[in-house]
Design an enzyme around this catalytic site. Sequence first.
Site, PDB file in Angstrom:
ATOM      1  N   LEU A 155      11.676  -4.114 -11.667  1.00 15.86           N
ATOM      2  CA  LEU A 155      11.324  -3.506 -10.795  1.00 15.86           C
ATOM      3  C   LEU A 155      11.385  -3.781  -9.849  1.00 15.86           C
ATOM      4  O   LEU A 155      11.518  -2.442  -8.715  1.00 15.86           O
ATOM      5  CB  LEU A 155       9.850  -4.730  -9.909  1.00 15.86           C
ATOM      6  CG  LEU A 155       8.786  -4.373  -8.609  1.00 15.86           C
ATOM      7  CD1 LEU A 155       8.235  -2.693  -9.039  1.00 15.86           C
ATOM      8  CD2 LEU A 155       7.609  -5.459  -8.558  1.00 15.86           C
ATOM      9  N   GLY A 156      13.395  -3.999  -9.763  1.00 16.56           N
ATOM     10  CA  GLY A 156      14.453  -3.873  -8.342  1.00 16.56           C
ATOM     11  C   GLY A 156      14.506  -4.180  -7.518  1.00 16.56           C
ATOM     12  O   GLY A 156      13.304  -4.979  -7.377  1.00 16.56           O
ATOM     13  N   TYR A 157      15.147  -4.560  -6.498  1.00 18.49           N
ATOM     14  CA  TYR A 157      14.952  -4.952  -5.211  1.00 18.49           C
ATOM     15  C   TYR A 157      14.834  -7.027  -5.868  1.00 18.49           C
ATOM     16  O   TYR A 157      13.569  -7.154  -5.049  1.00 18.49           O
ATOM     17  CB  TYR A 157      14.060  -5.024  -4.347  1.00 18.49           C
ATOM     18  CG  TYR A 157      14.544  -3.614  -3.519  1.00 18.49           C
ATOM     19  CD1 TYR A 157      15.876  -3.283  -4.002  1.00 18.49           C
ATOM     20  CD2 TYR A 157      14.095  -2.437  -3.268  1.00 18.49           C
ATOM     21  CE1 TYR A 157      16.721  -2.133  -2.526  1.00 18.49           C
ATOM     22  CE2 TYR A 157      14.460  -1.337  -2.500  1.00 18.49           C
ATOM     23  CZ  TYR A 157      15.609  -1.375  -2.179  1.00 18.49           C
ATOM     24  OH  TYR A 157      16.105  -0.649  -1.425  1.00 18.49           O
TER      25      TYR A 157
ATOM     26  N   TRP B  63      -5.815  -5.467  -5.528  1.00 17.00           N
ATOM     27  CA  TRP B  63      -5.669  -6.324  -4.652  1.00 17.00           C
ATOM     28  C   TRP B  63      -6.710  -6.257  -3.322  1.00 17.00           C
ATOM     29  O   TRP B  63      -6.259  -6.621  -2.150  1.00 17.00           O
ATOM     30  CB  TRP B  63      -4.118  -6.480  -4.424  1.00 17.00           C
ATOM     31  CG  TRP B  63      -3.814  -5.016  -4.055  1.00 17.00           C
ATOM     32  CD1 TRP B  63      -3.536  -4.315  -2.153  1.00 17.00           C
ATOM     33  CD2 TRP B  63      -2.687  -4.046  -4.486  1.00 17.00           C
ATOM     34  NE1 TRP B  63      -3.016  -3.200  -2.878  1.00 17.00           N
ATOM     35  CE2 TRP B  63      -2.849  -3.158  -3.793  1.00 17.00           C
ATOM     36  CE3 TRP B  63      -2.564  -4.165  -6.143  1.00 17.00           C
ATOM     37  CZ2 TRP B  63      -1.961  -1.937  -4.074  1.00 17.00           C
ATOM     38  CZ3 TRP B  63      -1.710  -3.354  -5.797  1.00 17.00           C
ATOM     39  CH2 TRP B  63      -1.052  -2.221  -5.463  1.00 17.00           C
ATOM     40  N   ARG B  64      -7.274  -5.049  -3.269  1.00 16.31           N
ATOM     41  CA  ARG B  64      -8.431  -4.567  -2.564  1.00 16.31           C
ATOM     42  C   ARG B  64      -9.932  -5.318  -2.558  1.00 16.31           C
ATOM     43  O   ARG B  64     -10.692  -5.529  -2.063  1.00 16.31           O
ATOM     44  CB  ARG B  64      -8.862  -3.209  -2.342  1.00 16.31           C
ATOM     45  CG  ARG B  64      -7.892  -2.439  -1.703  1.00 16.31           C
ATOM     46  CD  ARG B  64      -7.760  -1.318  -1.030  1.00 16.31           C
ATOM     47  NE  ARG B  64      -7.125  -0.862  -0.545  1.00 16.31           N
ATOM     48  CZ  ARG B  64      -6.599   0.127  -0.188  1.00 16.31           C
ATOM     49  NH1 ARG B  64      -6.470   1.399  -1.043  1.00 16.31           N
ATOM     50  NH2 ARG B  64      -5.507   0.743   0.194  1.00 16.31           N
TER      51      ARG B  64
ATOM     52  N   CYS C 288      -1.235  12.456   4.153  1.00 16.67           N
ATOM     53  CA  CYS C 288      -0.267  12.907   5.473  1.00 16.67           C
ATOM     54  C   CYS C 288       1.121  12.882   5.164  1.00 16.67           C
ATOM     55  O   CYS C 288       1.934  12.222   4.938  1.00 16.67           O
ATOM     56  CB  CYS C 288       0.047  12.399   7.107  1.00 16.67           C
ATOM     57  SG  CYS C 288       0.680  12.851   7.833  1.00 16.67           S
TER      58      CYS C 288
ATOM     59  N   TYR D 175       6.577  -6.362   9.056  1.00 15.11           N
ATOM     60  CA  TYR D 175       5.623  -4.871   8.606  1.00 15.11           C
ATOM     61  C   TYR D 175       4.526  -6.386   7.179  1.00 15.11           C
ATOM     62  O   TYR D 175       3.668  -6.199   7.836  1.00 15.11           O
ATOM     63  CB  TYR D 175       5.987  -4.532   7.243  1.00 15.11           C
ATOM     64  CG  TYR D 175       4.854  -3.592   6.658  1.00 15.11           C
ATOM     65  CD1 TYR D 175       4.066  -3.067   6.550  1.00 15.11           C
ATOM     66  CD2 TYR D 175       4.878  -4.275   4.747  1.00 15.11           C
ATOM     67  CE1 TYR D 175       3.090  -2.937   6.478  1.00 15.11           C
ATOM     68  CE2 TYR D 175       3.745  -4.018   4.563  1.00 15.11           C
ATOM     69  CZ  TYR D 175       2.826  -3.349   4.531  1.00 15.11           C
ATOM     70  OH  TYR D 175       2.351  -3.571   3.747  1.00 15.11           O
TER      71      TYR D 175
ATOM     72  N   CYS E 103      -2.592  19.232   5.515  1.00 12.29           N
ATOM     73  CA  CYS E 103      -3.846  19.737   6.802  1.00 12.29           C
ATOM     74  C   CYS E 103      -4.538  20.816   7.269  1.00 12.29           C
ATOM     75  O   CYS E 103      -5.411  20.689   8.193  1.00 12.29           O
ATOM     76  CB  CYS E 103      -1.991  20.926   7.861  1.00 12.29           C
ATOM     77  SG  CYS E 103      -0.186  19.443   7.682  1.00 12.29           S
TER      78      CYS E 103
ATOM     79  N   CYS F  35      -3.586  16.987  16.148  1.00 13.13           N
ATOM     80  CA  CYS F  35      -2.194  16.581  15.413  1.00 13.13           C
ATOM     81  C   CYS F  35      -0.940  17.721  16.608  1.00 13.13           C
ATOM     82  O   CYS F  35      -0.858  18.457  15.786  1.00 13.13           O
ATOM     83  CB  CYS F  35      -2.076  16.761  14.411  1.00 13.13           C
ATOM     84  SG  CYS F  35      -0.845  17.098  13.001  1.00 13.13           S
TER      85      CYS F  35
ATOM     86  N   GLU G 289       1.822  -7.205  -1.123  1.00 13.48           N
ATOM     87  CA  GLU G 289       2.931  -6.930  -0.670  1.00 13.48           C
ATOM     88  C   GLU G 289       4.080  -6.897  -0.869  1.00 13.48           C
ATOM     89  O   GLU G 289       4.546  -4.986  -0.136  1.00 13.48           O
ATOM     90  CB  GLU G 289       2.582  -7.329   1.626  1.00 13.48           C
ATOM     91  CG  GLU G 289       1.127  -7.207   1.926  1.00 13.48           C
ATOM     92  CD  GLU G 289       0.607  -4.890   1.874  1.00 13.48           C
ATOM     93  OE1 GLU G 289       1.926  -4.876   1.934  1.00 13.48           O
ATOM     94  OE2 GLU G 289      -0.188  -5.138   2.645  1.00 13.48           O
TER      95      GLU G 289
ATOM     96  N   ASP H  18       5.195   1.011   8.419  1.00 14.06           N
ATOM     97  CA  ASP H  18       5.578   1.060   6.993  1.00 14.06           C
ATOM     98  C   ASP H  18       5.613   2.480   6.911  1.00 14.06           C
ATOM     99  O   ASP H  18       5.753   3.189   8.141  1.00 14.06           O
ATOM    100  CB  ASP H  18       4.719   1.081   6.212  1.00 14.06           C
ATOM    101  CG  ASP H  18       3.540   1.455   5.600  1.00 14.06           C
ATOM    102  OD1 ASP H  18       3.062   2.615   6.655  1.00 14.06           O
ATOM    103  OD2 ASP H  18       3.192   1.848   4.078  1.00 14.06           O
TER     104      ASP H  18
END
Length: 345
Positions: A76-78, A20-21, A188, A116, A195, A204, A33, A134
């Site tokens: 996929l759930g939900y 999707w980029r 991160c 979001y 780090c 940081c 999304e 997010d």
Amino acid sequence: MTFSAKILHWYDVNKRDLPWRNTVNPYNIWLSEIMLQQTRVAQGTPYYLKFIENFPTIKDLAAAKEEEILKLWQGLGYYSRARNLHATAKTVTNEYKGEFPNTYKELLQLKGVGDYTASAIASISFNLPEPVVDGNVYRVLARYYGIAMPINSTEGIKYFKKIAREVMNVKNIRDYNQGIMEFGAIQCTPRNPNCADCPLNDSCVALKENSVQDLPIKLKKIKVKDRFFNYLVVIDALEQSILKQRIGKGIWQNLYEFPLIESQITPNKVAIETELKKYDILNQKFEYYKFNEEVIVHKLSHQHLKTHFWIVTLEGEIPNGVAFTEIDKFPVPVLVADFIKTFKF
DNA sequence: AATCCGGGGCC
DNA sequence: GGCCCAGGATT
């Protein structure tokens, strides 16, 4: 360099090539999304590709049957996401003439689109200066700025949104928003963040105070409840079975499953007969046996479904039964899909 | 403000 | 077993 400049540079070097980029088309961005809500990129990607192939435009999605969408969504759930996806496809097609709304406020009105997702579509598709917050952003901001406020408290949600807005890069919000999320996903990370080789490690707060492992702070864990499922896998003389759609509230709305007796007590012949009567199977002789001696535990985020499948063989036939060859066409929960795969009708 | 809603990956 | 994932809707 500022925080946002470092994020943008890091993103430019490290961004993944995701399907999707290669576009800013709001249909593609919206679809990706929705699918990535509480879902890892690796898990959602094949579904995204499948949906784009089956529904090239939002009009195609709007014209589909809900069952077709749920079937493609299976696993996929939900599943409310899939139902809301369909509703929004219809809304955009019918009320917006197929053109996605291009303001945060309008996007927020769409079903399944919250703060979001409205921000993500507004920024990525329309380059509007809306910060996304997010799970990744919570983590990056909490660590970099040393914020110990719980990310799931009302104050925390407001505060992190405020900080996110203050530090965002409005000149290239499209890449900045994706960049800070990507940074959270790749660099991160929740556990063992990198780090040592981080462009932000000179400034940081959490790293300096040795609190990287403790941030972000999240309150209260949910308690898991046990439920006891007994599925009746009914088989008649014509190679048919029974599938029923789940209606109303609770898990797996609008998906299909076998007749279910929810009880910790092992169902006896009378209990099974009572359940069969609901499907107009009256006074038929039948035999039954427990398919899995060892209980199958299907884990949802807040429920453990301790399940036995019972094979119930009828002498006669099921009124309005489902042919074995048709079973695979129904959208079913993974628990049921796994059984079907194992049993091989 | 708290709870519900999936499934999978990782430790 | 616990935590997290490009969260949102409902109560």
